[in-house]
Write a protein that holds these residues in place. Structure first.
Motif, PDB file in Angstrom:
ATOM      1  N   LYS A  19     -10.795  -3.897   5.257  1.00  0.00           N
ATOM      2  CA  LYS A  19     -11.466  -4.220   3.981  1.00  0.00           C
ATOM      3  C   LYS A  19     -10.614  -3.849   2.763  1.00  0.00           C
ATOM      4  O   LYS A  19     -11.125  -3.412   1.740  1.00  0.00           O
ATOM      5  CB  LYS A  19     -12.816  -3.507   3.879  1.00  0.00           C
ATOM      6  N   LYS A  20      -9.306  -4.040   2.849  1.00  0.00           N
ATOM      7  CA  LYS A  20      -8.427  -3.754   1.722  1.00  0.00           C
ATOM      8  C   LYS A  20      -8.430  -4.922   0.753  1.00  0.00           C
ATOM      9  O   LYS A  20      -8.639  -6.066   1.143  1.00  0.00           O
ATOM     10  CB  LYS A  20      -7.008  -3.485   2.205  1.00  0.00           C
ATOM     11  N   ARG A  21      -8.203  -4.625  -0.517  1.00  0.00           N
ATOM     12  CA  ARG A  21      -8.131  -5.669  -1.540  1.00  0.00           C
ATOM     13  C   ARG A  21      -6.720  -6.251  -1.635  1.00  0.00           C
ATOM     14  O   ARG A  21      -6.549  -7.433  -1.873  1.00  0.00           O
ATOM     15  CB  ARG A  21      -8.517  -5.109  -2.918  1.00  0.00           C
ATOM     16  N   VAL A  22      -5.712  -5.378  -1.475  1.00  0.00           N
ATOM     17  CA  VAL A  22      -4.316  -5.784  -1.632  1.00  0.00           C
ATOM     18  C   VAL A  22      -3.506  -5.255  -0.452  1.00  0.00           C
ATOM     19  O   VAL A  22      -3.677  -4.110  -0.050  1.00  0.00           O
ATOM     20  CB  VAL A  22      -3.721  -5.224  -2.948  1.00  0.00           C
ATOM     21  N   VAL A  23      -2.652  -6.102   0.102  1.00  0.00           N
ATOM     22  CA  VAL A  23      -1.684  -5.672   1.106  1.00  0.00           C
ATOM     23  C   VAL A  23      -0.299  -6.096   0.628  1.00  0.00           C
ATOM     24  O   VAL A  23      -0.164  -6.993  -0.213  1.00  0.00           O
ATOM     25  CB  VAL A  23      -1.978  -6.262   2.510  1.00  0.00           C
ATOM     26  N   ILE A  24       0.728  -5.437   1.150  1.00  0.00           N
ATOM     27  CA  ILE A  24       2.097  -5.706   0.715  1.00  0.00           C
ATOM     28  C   ILE A  24       2.890  -6.275   1.880  1.00  0.00           C
ATOM     29  O   ILE A  24       2.820  -5.765   2.998  1.00  0.00           O
ATOM     30  CB  ILE A  24       2.743  -4.420   0.180  1.00  0.00           C
ATOM     31  N   GLY A  25       3.649  -7.328   1.599  1.00  0.00           N
ATOM     32  CA  GLY A  25       4.490  -7.960   2.605  1.00  0.00           C
ATOM     33  C   GLY A  25       5.874  -8.214   2.057  1.00  0.00           C
ATOM     34  O   GLY A  25       6.115  -8.050   0.858  1.00  0.00           O
ATOM     35  N   ILE A  49       4.768 -11.094  -7.092  1.00  0.00           N
ATOM     36  CA  ILE A  49       5.900 -10.241  -6.783  1.00  0.00           C
ATOM     37  C   ILE A  49       5.572  -8.832  -7.266  1.00  0.00           C
ATOM     38  O   ILE A  49       5.080  -8.647  -8.381  1.00  0.00           O
ATOM     39  CB  ILE A  49       7.170 -10.780  -7.452  1.00  0.00           C
ATOM     40  N   SER A  50       5.829  -7.848  -6.450  1.00  0.00           N
ATOM     41  CA  SER A  50       5.520  -6.463  -6.782  1.00  0.00           C
ATOM     42  C   SER A  50       6.354  -5.997  -7.979  1.00  0.00           C
ATOM     43  O   SER A  50       7.560  -6.256  -8.036  1.00  0.00           O
ATOM     44  CB  SER A  50       5.790  -5.567  -5.576  1.00  0.00           C
ATOM     45  N   SER A  51       5.715  -5.318  -8.921  1.00  0.00           N
ATOM     46  CA  SER A  51       6.435  -4.840 -10.094  1.00  0.00           C
ATOM     47  C   SER A  51       7.286  -3.614  -9.769  1.00  0.00           C
ATOM     48  O   SER A  51       8.294  -3.366 -10.419  1.00  0.00           O
ATOM     49  CB  SER A  51       5.441  -4.512 -11.216  1.00  0.00           C
ATOM     50  N   GLN A  52       6.895  -2.851  -8.755  1.00  0.00           N
ATOM     51  CA  GLN A  52       7.645  -1.647  -8.388  1.00  0.00           C
ATOM     52  C   GLN A  52       8.849  -1.968  -7.512  1.00  0.00           C
ATOM     53  O   GLN A  52       9.895  -1.354  -7.631  1.00  0.00           O
ATOM     54  CB  GLN A  52       6.730  -0.659  -7.668  1.00  0.00           C
TER      55      GLN A  52
END
Length: 129
Positions: A19-25, A49-52
């Motif tokens: 139930k996550k809102r955001v995942v990173i790939g 695109i990830s800002s970090q």
């Protein structure tokens, strides 16, 4: 090359179960084309695109009003150990109203409806219900 896709499929699948809102790939061209198809068909809320870390993509998962994930199941069809290929005639025999299939064609990743429209065969990667 497709290992990135398999990892992204698994990340989305696990993120939906947790139930996550955001995942990173990973940010790869093939992954971005897959995300574009999911976004166009309404399976995810979006991606950016990830800002970090510019080499990663943040994927915003989509849920219904009751909290049920929009992607109920993600199944791998063609695996690295056992490849499956469909011709354009075989794709016409598949029922696209019940399931959504993403194909890897010689023109890039395409949904089942795009393959039928363009009369292109390919390797089915996943089925989404």
């Amino acid at each position: 090359m497709k290992n990135y896709l398999w990892n992204m499929f698994t990340t989305i699948k696990n993120g939906q179960m947790a139930k996550k809102r955001v995942v990173i790939g990973p940010r790869k061209n093939i992954c971005e084309s897959f995300l574009k198809i999911l976004w166009n068909e309404g399976f995810i809320s979006g991606y950016r695109i990830s800002s970090q870390n510019p080499s990663n993509v943040e994927i915003f998962l989509k849920y219904t009003r009751t909290g049920v994930p929009v992607i109920s199941s993600l199944k791998f069809l063609s695996k690295p150990s056992q490849r499956i290929h469909y011709s354009s005639k075989q794709i016409w025999k598949l029922d696209s109203s019940k399931t959504f299939v993403i194909f890897s064609t010689n023109q890039g990743l395409k949904s089942i409806n795009e393959c039928k429209k363009d009369r292109v065969g390919g390797e089915p990667l996943i089925i989404i219900n």
